[in-house]
Design a protein around this motif. Structure first.
Motif, PDB file in Angstrom:
ATOM      1  N   LEU A 179       4.602  13.882  -9.634  1.00 16.69           N
ATOM      2  CA  LEU A 179       5.821  14.673  -9.799  1.00 16.69           C
ATOM      3  C   LEU A 179       6.239  14.719 -11.266  1.00 16.69           C
ATOM      4  N   SER A 180       6.133  13.608 -11.946  1.00 18.02           N
ATOM      5  CA  SER A 180       6.448  13.557 -13.370  1.00 18.02           C
ATOM      6  C   SER A 180       5.504  14.450 -14.175  1.00 18.02           C
ATOM      7  N   ALA A 181       4.219  14.447 -13.821  1.00 22.34           N
ATOM      8  CA  ALA A 181       3.246  15.305 -14.507  1.00 22.34           C
ATOM      9  C   ALA A 181       3.565  16.779 -14.285  1.00 22.34           C
ATOM     10  N   VAL A 182       3.995  17.135 -13.076  1.00 24.64           N
ATOM     11  CA  VAL A 182       4.372  18.514 -12.775  1.00 24.64           C
ATOM     12  C   VAL A 182       5.590  18.920 -13.601  1.00 24.64           C
ATOM     13  N   VAL A 183       6.595  18.043 -13.646  1.00 21.64           N
ATOM     14  CA  VAL A 183       7.797  18.338 -14.435  1.00 21.64           C
ATOM     15  C   VAL A 183       7.428  18.506 -15.908  1.00 21.64           C
ATOM     16  N   ASN A 184       6.569  17.645 -16.423  1.00 20.88           N
ATOM     17  CA  ASN A 184       6.137  17.767 -17.825  1.00 20.88           C
ATOM     18  C   ASN A 184       5.435  19.098 -18.067  1.00 20.88           C
ATOM     19  N   ALA A 185       4.550  19.492 -17.146  1.00 20.26           N
ATOM     20  CA  ALA A 185       3.836  20.762 -17.302  1.00 20.26           C
ATOM     21  C   ALA A 185       4.791  21.948 -17.234  1.00 20.26           C
ATOM     22  N   LYS A 226       0.834  -1.195   0.000  1.00 19.54           N
ATOM     23  CA  LYS A 226       0.000   0.000   0.000  1.00 19.54           C
ATOM     24  C   LYS A 226       0.876   1.256   0.000  1.00 19.54           C
ATOM     25  N   GLU A 227       1.922   1.254   0.813  1.00 23.12           N
ATOM     26  CA  GLU A 227       2.852   2.386   0.873  1.00 23.12           C
ATOM     27  C   GLU A 227       3.552   2.582  -0.467  1.00 23.12           C
ATOM     28  N   ALA A 228       3.968   1.495  -1.088  1.00 23.35           N
ATOM     29  CA  ALA A 228       4.625   1.580  -2.399  1.00 23.35           C
ATOM     30  C   ALA A 228       3.680   2.164  -3.440  1.00 23.35           C
ATOM     31  N   GLY A 229       2.409   1.819  -3.360  1.00 20.45           N
ATOM     32  CA  GLY A 229       1.420   2.385  -4.273  1.00 20.45           C
ATOM     33  C   GLY A 229       1.291   3.890  -4.110  1.00 20.45           C
ATOM     34  N   HIS A 230       1.292   4.360  -2.855  1.00 19.18           N
ATOM     35  CA  HIS A 230       1.227   5.802  -2.594  1.00 19.18           C
ATOM     36  C   HIS A 230       2.476   6.508  -3.104  1.00 19.18           C
ATOM     37  N   ILE A 231       3.623   5.897  -2.913  1.00 18.20           N
ATOM     38  CA  ILE A 231       4.881   6.484  -3.403  1.00 18.20           C
ATOM     39  C   ILE A 231       4.859   6.574  -4.920  1.00 18.20           C
ATOM     40  N   ASN A 232       4.439   5.512  -5.586  1.00 13.77           N
ATOM     41  CA  ASN A 232       4.383   5.524  -7.050  1.00 13.77           C
ATOM     42  C   ASN A 232       3.406   6.572  -7.567  1.00 13.77           C
ATOM     43  N   ARG A 233       2.284   6.745  -6.872  1.00 12.50           N
ATOM     44  CA  ARG A 233       1.307   7.758  -7.276  1.00 12.50           C
ATOM     45  C   ARG A 233       1.922   9.158  -7.139  1.00 12.50           C
ATOM     46  N   SER A 234       2.641   9.399  -6.046  1.00 13.92           N
ATOM     47  CA  SER A 234       3.289  10.694  -5.851  1.00 13.92           C
ATOM     48  C   SER A 234       4.361  10.943  -6.909  1.00 13.92           C
TER      49      SER A 234
END
Length: 97
Positions: free
Chosen positions: A24-30, A12-20
């Motif tokens: 972060l990748s979407a922010v960098v792309n924007a 569950k923690e790994a899923g939250h990390i991957n979502r974050s």
């Protein structure tokens, strides 16, 4: 997560990390696009906390950790592509008076 063998709380923690990290990748792309798109800082606690560092008045260093192992080739390549995108984010820090 399958490769790491995570189960239960760690999964569950790994899923939250991957979502974050995806946010972060979407922010960098924007931030690298010059079309004036909305930057989704508030979509993740991580990006909300890093807002000033990512596109604000701060100098930021990105460290990309890669593996020399053949088994990790895909992840290493993905990390290097991401680091290349991060280099394109333009921050112009100004000394506060």
């Amino acid at each position: 997560q399958k490769r790491a063998g995570s189960t239960g709380t760690r999964l569950k923690e790994a899923g939250h990390i991957n979502r974050s990290l995806s946010t972060l990748s979407a922010v960098v792309n924007a931030l690298t696009k010059k079309d004036g798109r909305h930057v989704p800082y508030r979509d993740s606690t991580l990006t909300h906390l890093l807002r000033d560092s990512l596109g604000g008045n701060a100098r930021t260093t990105m460290v990309a950790t890669v593996s020399p192992s053949i088994d990790d080739g895909n992840e290493t390549h993905s990390t290097l592509r991401y680091a290349e995108r991060c280099k394109k984010v333009a921050c112009r820090p100004v000394i506060n008076e």
